[in-house]
Design an enzyme around this catalytic site. Structure first.
Site, PDB file in Angstrom:
ATOM      1  N   ASP A  26      50.488 -46.128 -95.166  1.00 23.46           N
ATOM      2  CA  ASP A  26      49.143 -46.266 -94.594  1.00 23.46           C
ATOM      3  C   ASP A  26      48.630 -44.927 -94.074  1.00 23.46           C
ATOM      4  O   ASP A  26      49.416 -44.073 -93.654  1.00 23.46           O
ATOM      5  CB  ASP A  26      49.176 -47.310 -93.465  1.00 23.46           C
ATOM      6  CG  ASP A  26      47.782 -47.817 -93.113  1.00 23.46           C
ATOM      7  OD1 ASP A  26      46.856 -47.658 -93.938  1.00 23.46           O
ATOM      8  OD2 ASP A  26      47.630 -48.380 -92.011  1.00 23.46           O
ATOM      9  N   HIS A  43      44.130 -41.072-101.349  1.00 15.52           N
ATOM     10  CA  HIS A  43      44.975 -41.890-102.231  1.00 15.52           C
ATOM     11  C   HIS A  43      45.657 -41.004-103.282  1.00 15.52           C
ATOM     12  O   HIS A  43      46.820 -41.188-103.621  1.00 15.52           O
ATOM     13  CB  HIS A  43      44.149 -42.973-102.921  1.00 15.52           C
ATOM     14  CG  HIS A  43      43.539 -43.964-101.974  1.00 15.52           C
ATOM     15  ND1 HIS A  43      44.230 -44.486-100.912  1.00 15.52           N
ATOM     16  CD2 HIS A  43      42.295 -44.515-101.921  1.00 15.52           C
ATOM     17  CE1 HIS A  43      43.435 -45.338-100.246  1.00 15.52           C
ATOM     18  NE2 HIS A  43      42.258 -45.359-100.832  1.00 15.52           N
ATOM     19  N   LEU A 137      68.405 -46.103-108.517  1.00 10.82           N
ATOM     20  CA  LEU A 137      67.524 -46.573-107.434  1.00 10.82           C
ATOM     21  C   LEU A 137      66.574 -47.597-108.040  1.00 10.82           C
ATOM     22  O   LEU A 137      66.046 -47.375-109.125  1.00 10.82           O
ATOM     23  CB  LEU A 137      66.722 -45.387-106.885  1.00 10.82           C
ATOM     24  CG  LEU A 137      65.559 -45.716-105.945  1.00 10.82           C
ATOM     25  CD1 LEU A 137      66.076 -46.146-104.578  1.00 10.82           C
ATOM     26  CD2 LEU A 137      64.631 -44.517-105.771  1.00 10.82           C
ATOM     27  N   GLU A 210      65.215 -53.422 -89.268  1.00 15.60           N
ATOM     28  CA  GLU A 210      64.869 -52.468 -88.203  1.00 15.60           C
ATOM     29  C   GLU A 210      63.488 -51.891 -88.501  1.00 15.60           C
ATOM     30  O   GLU A 210      63.225 -51.416 -89.614  1.00 15.60           O
ATOM     31  CB  GLU A 210      65.900 -51.339 -88.147  1.00 15.60           C
ATOM     32  CG  GLU A 210      67.302 -51.797 -87.801  1.00 15.60           C
ATOM     33  CD  GLU A 210      67.413 -52.426 -86.416  1.00 15.60           C
ATOM     34  OE1 GLU A 210      66.632 -52.042 -85.520  1.00 15.60           O
ATOM     35  OE2 GLU A 210      68.276 -53.309 -86.244  1.00 15.60           O
TER      36      GLU A 210
HETATM   37  C1  IPE Z   1      48.451 -52.228 -95.568  1.00 20.07           C
HETATM   38  O1  IPE Z   1      47.521 -51.263 -95.180  1.00 20.07           O
HETATM   39  C2  IPE Z   1      48.475 -52.365 -97.058  1.00 20.07           C
HETATM   40  C3  IPE Z   1      48.938 -51.193 -97.805  1.00 20.07           C
HETATM   41  C4  IPE Z   1      49.409 -50.078 -97.320  1.00 20.07           C
HETATM   42  C5  IPE Z   1      48.904 -51.338 -99.229  1.00 20.07           C
HETATM   43  P1  IPE Z   1      46.048 -51.669 -94.739  1.00 20.07           P
HETATM   44  O2  IPE Z   1      45.360 -50.418 -94.379  1.00 20.07           O
HETATM   45  O3  IPE Z   1      45.404 -52.522 -95.770  1.00 20.07           O
HETATM   46  O4  IPE Z   1      46.338 -52.568 -93.451  1.00 20.07           O
HETATM   47  P2  IPE Z   1      45.389 -53.020 -92.252  1.00 20.07           P
HETATM   48  O5  IPE Z   1      44.132 -53.539 -92.856  1.00 20.07           O
HETATM   49  O6  IPE Z   1      45.120 -51.814 -91.414  1.00 20.07           O
HETATM   50  O7  IPE Z   1      46.185 -54.045 -91.511  1.00 20.07           O
HETATM   51  C1  IPE Z   2      46.801 -46.961 -97.407  1.00 17.18           C
HETATM   52  O1  IPE Z   2      45.897 -46.084 -96.836  1.00 17.18           O
HETATM   53  C2  IPE Z   2      46.557 -47.158 -98.882  1.00 17.18           C
HETATM   54  C3  IPE Z   2      46.078 -48.503 -99.237  1.00 17.18           C
HETATM   55  C4  IPE Z   2      45.927 -49.508 -98.422  1.00 17.18           C
HETATM   56  C5  IPE Z   2      45.758 -48.710-100.629  1.00 17.18           C
HETATM   57  P1  IPE Z   2      44.489 -46.603 -96.301  1.00 17.18           P
HETATM   58  O2  IPE Z   2      43.509 -46.536 -97.427  1.00 17.18           O
HETATM   59  O3  IPE Z   2      44.614 -47.931 -95.671  1.00 17.18           O
HETATM   60  O4  IPE Z   2      44.161 -45.490 -95.223  1.00 17.18           O
HETATM   61  P2  IPE Z   2      43.496 -45.707 -93.796  1.00 17.18           P
HETATM   62  O5  IPE Z   2      44.313 -46.741 -93.082  1.00 17.18           O
HETATM   63  O6  IPE Z   2      42.101 -46.180 -94.020  1.00 17.18           O
HETATM   64  O7  IPE Z   2      43.563 -44.362 -93.157  1.00 17.18           O
HETATM   65 MG    MG Z   3      44.999 -48.557 -93.772  1.00 17.72          MG
END
Ligand code: IPE
Ligand code: IPE
Ligand code: MG
Length: 265
Positions: A26, A43, A137, A210
């Site tokens: 994330d 991304h 892996l 964990e």
């Molecule tokens: C969780 O991240 C899903 C992925 C990393 C694929 P999100 O950015 O979608 O999660 P929320 O919305 O903050 O909970």
């Molecule tokens: C995680 O990064 C990737 C996906 C959920 C696809 P985010 O796109 O959720 O990035 P933030 O949380 O908005 O920074």
């Molecule tokens: Mg996110």
């Protein structure tokens, strides 16, 4: 067929290097925003962090790495971001699969593939078939995955195969139908990006995992960050419901440290 060692039916073996690491990647959007770039730039950089993390896990002897790439709720994002993520997934498969295969990685995808374009679904199947025999892996990408979807699809398939179980069943009947049934339960869960939540990732198998949260944004994640998470894991006492006194003398993971990370505390 399965490597199930349930943390509730038994006590899994504690190893200093986690056998299975599951990561919520994330913070891509925020990484880009900090640089005044469009979210999709985050991304794109995230794919590089994936490449580095896969390599680092293989080098450290991690057997299973499961990465949350797209949740069943991520369809709620703007259409342009969703379609960019799908194209990025296609591109990453086209560029990486042969390399993964050469380095002995078995590639799997979990999630509801029915909603993906036929081209993407085809590439996934091909990659899974090509790498099926690899043993170094197992890299699992969770795409259009949701923990609740997984529990429900497992329940439905189990009852379809064995209607007699409608009156009652146990873990041993149910767990083989979960999408990740080929992997042991995750030992270590990592979430980057600062949020401390599960966001509908693997639910059933996180029972005794964990949990490790870091503010680092996913595009910045690298081998050193992985080592910090593993060191934190090695400092935990995994009791699985017992008291400290009941643990065998060598059960602690802290006695062993991964190499020269320098921050073993
Ligand atoms: C969780 O991240 C899903 C992925 C990393 C694929 P999100 O950015 O979608 O999660 P929320 O919305 O903050 O909970
Ligand atoms: C995680 O990064 C990737 C996906 C959920 C696809 P985010 O796109 O959720 O990035 P933030 O949380 O908005 O920074
Ligand atoms: Mg996110």
């Amino acid at each position: 067929m399965t490597t199930l060692a349930s943390s509730t039916l038994g006590i899994p073996e504690a190893r200093r290097i986690p056998r299975h690491i599951a990561i919520i990647m994330d913070g891509n959007g925020r990484w880009a925003k900090q640089r005044y770039l469009p979210r999709v730039a985050g991304h794109r950089r995230g794919v590089e962090a994936v490449r580095n993390t896969v390599r680092a896990c293989a080098e450290r002897g991690v057997e299973y790495l499961t990465l949350f790439a797209f949740s069943s709720e991520n369809w709620r994002r703007p259409a342009e971001e969703v379609s960019f993520l799908m194209r990025l997934f296609v591109m990453a498969l086209e560029q990486e699969v042969v390399k993964l295969h050469k380095s002995g990685v078995r590639f799997r995808v979990i999630g509801d593939l029915a909603r993906f374009e036929p081209k993407l679904a085809g590439l996934i199947r091909e990659a899974e078939t090509l790498t099926a025999g690899n043993q170094r892996l197992t890299l699992t990408i969770a795409a259009n995955y949701g923990g609740r979807w997984d529990v429900l699809q497992a329940m439905s398939r189990m009852l379809h195969d064995r209607p007699e179980l409608a009156g009652g069943f146990g873990e041993r009947d149910f767990a083989p139908y979960l999408a990740l049934s080929y992997a042991p339960e995750p030992d270590l869960f990592i979430r980057t990006g600062g949020e401390q939540r599960i966001s509908n990732f693997v639910l059933w198998q996180l029972a005794y995992t964990e949990l490790y949260f870091t503010d680092m944004l996913w595009p910045d994640f690298d081998a050193a960050a992985l080592d910090r998470a593993i060191v934190s894991y090695q400092q935990r006492e995994r009791r699985f419901g017992r008291t400290s006194e009941q643990l065998p003398p060598d059960a602690g993971l802290a006695a062993h440290r991964i190499g020269d990370t320098g921050d073993a505390g």
